[in-house]
Design an enzyme around this catalytic site. Structure first.
Site, short mmCIF file in Angstrom:
data_model
loop_
_atom_site.label_atom_id
_atom_site.label_comp_id
_atom_site.label_asym_id
_atom_site.label_seq_id
_atom_site.Cartn_x
_atom_site.Cartn_y
_atom_site.Cartn_z
N ASN A 9 -54.02 32.84 5.84
CA ASN A 9 -55.29 32.81 6.43
C ASN A 9 -55.74 34.25 6.01
O ASN A 9 -55.78 35.10 6.58
CB ASN A 9 -55.01 32.78 7.67
CG ASN A 9 -56.45 32.77 8.37
OD1 ASN A 9 -57.41 32.67 7.81
ND2 ASN A 9 -56.52 32.72 9.87
N LYS A 11 -58.90 34.81 6.39
CA LYS A 11 -59.93 35.40 7.24
C LYS A 11 -61.38 35.75 6.56
O LYS A 11 -61.49 35.20 5.62
CB LYS A 11 -59.64 36.20 8.45
CG LYS A 11 -58.35 35.90 9.10
CD LYS A 11 -58.14 37.00 10.28
CE LYS A 11 -56.70 36.08 10.69
NZ LYS A 11 -56.18 36.81 11.72
N HIS A 95 -58.20 27.59 15.09
CA HIS A 95 -57.96 28.94 15.28
C HIS A 95 -58.31 29.67 16.61
O HIS A 95 -59.38 29.62 17.07
CB HIS A 95 -58.11 29.72 13.85
CG HIS A 95 -57.58 31.01 13.84
ND1 HIS A 95 -57.69 32.23 14.38
CD2 HIS A 95 -56.42 31.31 13.12
CE1 HIS A 95 -57.07 33.07 14.01
NE2 HIS A 95 -56.11 32.60 13.12
N GLU A 97 -59.49 32.76 16.58
CA GLU A 97 -60.70 33.16 16.47
C GLU A 97 -61.83 32.40 16.52
O GLU A 97 -63.17 32.92 17.18
CB GLU A 97 -60.56 34.25 15.10
CG GLU A 97 -59.75 35.40 15.23
CD GLU A 97 -58.98 35.95 13.85
OE1 GLU A 97 -59.15 35.37 12.86
OE2 GLU A 97 -58.05 36.41 13.87
N GLU A 172 -49.61 29.91 17.52
CA GLU A 172 -50.17 31.34 17.57
C GLU A 172 -50.61 32.05 18.79
O GLU A 172 -51.65 31.77 19.29
CB GLU A 172 -51.43 31.26 16.56
CG GLU A 172 -51.12 31.03 15.14
CD GLU A 172 -52.14 31.73 14.07
OE1 GLU A 172 -51.67 32.19 13.32
OE2 GLU A 172 -53.31 31.60 14.41
N GLY A 178 -52.95 39.46 14.74
CA GLY A 178 -53.61 40.71 14.51
C GLY A 178 -53.14 41.91 15.38
O GLY A 178 -53.97 43.08 15.21
N SER A 217 -48.78 38.21 13.42
CA SER A 217 -48.07 39.48 12.95
C SER A 217 -47.04 38.90 12.20
O SER A 217 -45.84 39.80 12.36
CB SER A 217 -47.88 40.36 13.95
OG SER A 217 -49.08 40.76 14.76
#
Ligand code: PGA
Length: 264
Positions: A9, A11, A95, A97, A172, A178, A217
């Site tokens: 991904n 991003k 996701h 985010e 996730e 991150g 991560s």
């Protein structure tokens, strides 16, 4: 037997020249890796470039999100058909985010999921709890609510279609995305098993086939232990997917671990 799957991904990273270098290195280092599946989810403006470079390789590509509508006055949005037009076979949905920064809800993830499968895109539904939810012992409640919102809107026909497209779940934990903190392999296994059991409530055969990948991560250094877990079928990789050496090392680990994941 479930094949491992590794999804990068990107991003909101990349430019034409860095993408080209990254993709050319990946093509070269993964060309002999035949035992797992590899995908990169790139920013929409680079899908055309990605298609040109990756067609006829063993690396697929996808979008990082999609709109639920087919077309219309939706400034800034991208339809499922636009993704398939650019050769995408996958799309990330829900996701964290998108949920946190863009206020997407379980309901909108469900609508996007439905639109994606109608267009023939393989949905990768991301689920996971925040740190506060984790600390409050709410992981299963949150993951179940995120999954159920999507599963409940799927008709039997929709569910069968999603299975035909090999729908993917990505666990996730938000506290691991991150942050450099990774769930332990045991923590990941526990939630992956829970996700599989939840799918089994709808269809046991589907539950044994569906791929559940871990994100948060993931690095070459922790991938072996994670992918060794019986219900972890690969990874969703953010930061490390921008580095060709690191990402291909993760992909090679997935490639060599596929055979250890047998149907439960
Ligand atoms: P990360 O991101 O690997 O940088 O933690 C994972 C993701 O957001 O999918």
């Amino acid at each position: 037997m479930r094949r491992n799957l590794v999804v990068g991904n990107w991003k909101m990273h990349g430019n034409i020249s860095s993408n080209q270098m990254l993709l050319e290195q990946l093509i070269e280092s993964l060309k002999d890796c035949k035992n797992a599946d590899y995908v990169v989810c790139v920013p929409n403006p680079y899908l055309h470039q990605t298609r040109s470079l990756l067609q006829k390789t063993n690396i697929a590509w996808g979008g990082q999100n999609v709109n639920q509508f087919e077309e219309g006055a939706f400034t800034g949005a991208v339809s499922p058909h636009m993704l398939t037009d650019l050769g995408c076979s996958y799309v990330l949905l829900g996701h964290s985010e998108r949920r946190v920064l863009f206020h997407e809800t379980n309901l909108s993830a469900a609508a996007r999921f439905d639109a994606a499968i109608k267009a023939g895109l393989t949905p990768i539904l991301c689920v996971g709890e925040t740190l506060a939810e984790h600390d409050a012992g709410l992981t299963e409640v949150i993951v179940a609510s995120q999954m159920d919102a999507v599963m409940a809107t799927l008709s039997d026909e929709g569910f069968a279609r999603a299975m035909q497209l090999n729908m993917v779940f990505a666990y996730e934990p938000v506290w691991a995305v991150g942050t450099g903190k990774t769930a332990t392999p045991e923590q990941a296994q526990e939630v992956h098993q829970f996700i599989r059991q939840r799918i089994a409530r709808r269809n046991t055969e589907a539950a044994s086939k569906v791929r559940i990948i871990y994100g948060g991560s993931v690095k070459a250094q922790n991938a072996t232990q994670l992918f060794n877990m019986p219900d972890v079928d690969g990874g969703l990789v953010g930061g490390a997917s921008l580095n060709a050496e690191e990402f291909s090392a993760i992909c090679r680990i997935a490639n060599s671990h596929t055979s250890s994941n047998c149907l439960s």
